[in-house]
Design an enzyme around this catalytic site. Structure first.
Site, mmCIF file in Angstrom:
data_model
loop_
_atom_site.group_PDB
_atom_site.id
_atom_site.type_symbol
_atom_site.label_atom_id
_atom_site.label_comp_id
_atom_site.label_asym_id
_atom_site.label_seq_id
_atom_site.Cartn_x
_atom_site.Cartn_y
_atom_site.Cartn_z
ATOM 1 N N GLU A 245 -33.223 13.291 6.884
ATOM 2 C CA GLU A 245 -33.126 14.684 7.474
ATOM 3 C C GLU A 245 -34.623 15.043 7.459
ATOM 4 O O GLU A 245 -34.803 15.896 8.670
ATOM 5 C CB GLU A 245 -32.446 15.523 6.198
ATOM 6 C CG GLU A 245 -32.589 16.928 6.661
ATOM 7 C CD GLU A 245 -31.667 17.958 5.591
ATOM 8 O OE1 GLU A 245 -31.258 17.474 4.589
ATOM 9 O OE2 GLU A 245 -31.657 19.108 6.299
ATOM 10 N N ASP A 265 -29.857 12.147 3.219
ATOM 11 C CA ASP A 265 -30.048 13.503 2.978
ATOM 12 C C ASP A 265 -30.540 13.665 1.377
ATOM 13 O O ASP A 265 -29.921 13.382 0.400
ATOM 14 C CB ASP A 265 -29.010 14.212 3.182
ATOM 15 C CG ASP A 265 -29.257 15.656 3.122
ATOM 16 O OD1 ASP A 265 -30.355 16.163 2.659
ATOM 17 O OD2 ASP A 265 -28.219 16.311 3.444
ATOM 18 N N ILE A 267 -31.924 15.964 -0.148
ATOM 19 C CA ILE A 267 -31.033 17.102 -1.140
ATOM 20 C C ILE A 267 -30.178 17.706 -0.022
ATOM 21 O O ILE A 267 -30.342 18.325 0.820
ATOM 22 C CB ILE A 267 -32.057 18.305 -1.432
ATOM 23 C CG1 ILE A 267 -33.151 17.684 -2.359
ATOM 24 C CG2 ILE A 267 -31.422 19.494 -2.238
ATOM 25 C CD1 ILE A 267 -34.116 18.590 -3.088
ATOM 26 N N ASP A 268 -28.711 17.577 -0.308
ATOM 27 C CA ASP A 268 -27.785 18.341 0.236
ATOM 28 C C ASP A 268 -27.579 19.546 -0.550
ATOM 29 O O ASP A 268 -27.054 19.262 -1.536
ATOM 30 C CB ASP A 268 -26.612 17.438 0.546
ATOM 31 C CG ASP A 268 -25.611 17.982 1.658
ATOM 32 O OD1 ASP A 268 -26.166 18.662 2.450
ATOM 33 O OD2 ASP A 268 -24.241 17.827 1.403
ATOM 34 N N THR A 270 -30.022 22.382 0.029
ATOM 35 C CA THR A 270 -31.080 22.809 -0.488
ATOM 36 C C THR A 270 -31.183 24.594 -0.985
ATOM 37 O O THR A 270 -31.655 24.820 -1.869
ATOM 38 C CB THR A 270 -32.118 22.522 0.819
ATOM 39 O OG1 THR A 270 -32.142 21.416 1.040
ATOM 40 C CG2 THR A 270 -33.612 23.039 0.439
ATOM 41 N N ASP A 395 -25.592 14.762 6.620
ATOM 42 C CA ASP A 395 -24.436 15.464 5.637
ATOM 43 C C ASP A 395 -23.435 14.735 5.547
ATOM 44 O O ASP A 395 -22.478 15.059 4.663
ATOM 45 C CB ASP A 395 -24.516 16.757 6.199
ATOM 46 C CG ASP A 395 -25.380 17.680 6.443
ATOM 47 O OD1 ASP A 395 -26.199 17.737 5.534
ATOM 48 O OD2 ASP A 395 -25.734 18.360 7.475
HETATM 49 MG MG LIG Z 1 -30.918 18.230 2.908
#
Ligand SMILES: [Mg+2]
Length: 453
Positions: A245, A265, A267-268, A270, A395
């Site tokens: 990402e 990703d 941090i899914d 954020t 995602d």
């Molecule tokens: Mg993310």
């Protein structure tokens, strides 16, 4: 019996005479080894009981379970089986041979015989002994739930020379049969470490930046975690491709090729991270020839590690996952997100889609703030379907295969086949619910992740 004595106890009289330190060390090592085998067998027994095959007329109380390693060169490497504790070793060998469809000329006078061998000592167990005697053997017992080896041995051979090399051979061939398992094991470790970094960052001050819009947030932790994961994977698998990402946000491409590709990703969720709303996930998907091979979603605040390997099921912290299987939309709980697009037209379609679904009617709609965790909730059966338009391949790549391996279906929002780069998805517990949602949805026009102009 004579051959047995020779095999197992030849070192003991010498030791007694010499009372050497070496002998004590060997004994202690042996005790330790036996303890390890015993513990491992206890752990394996539950699993063996679920999968083992055997003679069902044997009473439960007399059943002894083994992971039976089959002769080298056999297509199937090992098979879980159970036998009767009162059977002779000869009968166990005959029965195991028929279960595994192995050539068995033990009743003929041939130069080689199929033998049952101890997994630690390598000793070929005498045919006339009973299984029971070996379960209570004081030096090298067999354990209910343990491993044993079936192998063809020349008539004058009483041992498999080196059982360790024997097992490492089996492990190597298993690895060769599944080249991506090693990648998956490595990635699970990295996801766990990434989760630690995120949990640590949640205790510090968080400085927020924006990306595509004032509500599309990014933090230093997103970038730090992505760099951490990608640099370590690149080091180990330099020929693989990456779609991350934050790398894409920094200008790198997101074209999916046939090359083994990691879709990450860091941090899914954020926005959740920034607000310390406790659903934040590290998502890693692995795609080869554009097909999902494995997925990992580590919901790090809850410490839930979701994993799935193609054809091998989906798990959360080691527990197998299964979707609800719900087919009736009027009995369903759905998950979706409102997204970060604040264009009035888009907001209108998102709300109108929710209105259409709510008035079917359905039981409800939830949103935890991360696509990956939403999808994992479908995999656990907690929600019956997830749908969204406007998300990205990173995602969906980790969680998509988790839903599929838990028995769910992935569809496009039109009801057609799912396309990882299309930025839209329905992940449902059944085809019927997925199609019913597709029927209700109005489509939001989107630029694909792999669009080049
Ligand atoms: Mg993310």
């Amino acid at each position: 019996m004579a051959e047995l004595e020779l095999g197992r106890h030849c070192d003991v009289p010498d030791c007694r005479q010499l009372e050497s330190k070496k002998c004590e060390e060997a004994k202690s090592k042996k005790r330790k080894g036996a303890k390890n085998s015993e513990t491992a067998a206890k752990v394996a027994l539950m699993k063996l009981k679920m999968h083992a095959c055997g003679d069902n007329s044997v009473p439960q109380t007399e059943r002894i379970y083994f992971q039976v390693f089959l002769p080298k060169g056999n297509k199937e490497k090992s098979k879980p089986m159970f036998f009767c504790s009162k059977w002779s070793i000869g009968k166990v060998v005959d029965f195991a041979a028929s279960l595994a469809s192995l050539k068995n000329d033990n009743n003929k006078s041939t130069s080689q015989k199929l033998r049952l061998c101890h997994a630690v000592s390598g000793e070929a167990l005498p045919f006339e002994h009973t299984l029971e005697t070996w379960l209570s053997d004081k030096d090298y017992p067999l354990y209910n739930g343990g491993n044993i080896i079936l192998e063809y041995l020349d008539n004058d051979v009483l041992f498999i020379e080196d059982t360790e090399s024997y097992f490492s051979y089996l492990l190597t061939s298993e690895k060769m049969a599944d080249p991506w398992q090693e990648c998956m094991d490595y990635a699970v470790g990295l996801a766990r470490k990434a989760g630690e970094i995120i949990r640590g960052a949640l205790k510090e001050e968080i400085s927020v930046m924006t990306k595509s819009s004032p509500v599309d947030l990014v933090t230093e932790t997103d970038q730090k975690v992505e760099n951490f994961i990608i640099s370590l994977i690149k080091e180990k698998y330099p020929s693989h491709s990456f779609i991350g990402e934050e790398s894409v946000a920094a200008g790198e491409g997101s074209i999916l090729t046939d090359n083994p590709t990691w879709i990450i990703d860091p941090i899914d969720g954020t926005t959740n991270f920034v607000h310390r709303f406790p659903f934040v996930a590290v998502s890693v998907g692995f795609v080869v020839n554009k097909k999902m091979e494995f997925g990992i979603v580590y919901s790090c605040v809850e410490d839930k590690m979701y994993t799935a390997r193609k054809g091998k099921g989906a798990f959360c912290n080691g527990q197998k996952l299964k979707v609800s299987g719900q087919e009736d939309i009027t009995k369903s709980l759905l998950v979706t997100e409102l997204g970060s697009n604040r264009d009035p037209e888009t907001i209108k379609i998102i709300l109108s889609n929710m209105e259409r679904l709510l008035s079917i009617p359905i039981h409800g709609i939830r949103a935890v703030g991360t696509a990956a965790v939403n999808m994992c909730l479908v995999a656990t059966g907690g929600a019956d379907a997830y749908y969204e338009m406007g998300i990205h391949c990173w995602d969906m790549a980790g969680a998509g295969i988790i839903v599929a391996e838990a028995g769910g279906v992935l569809l496009d929002v039109t009801g057609g086949p799912f396309d990882l780069m299309s930025r839209r998805i329905i992940a449902a517990s059944s085809q019927a619910i997925g199609e019913r949602i597709a029927k209700a949805l109005q489509i939001i026009p989107l630029r694909r992740d792999d669009a080049t102009n």
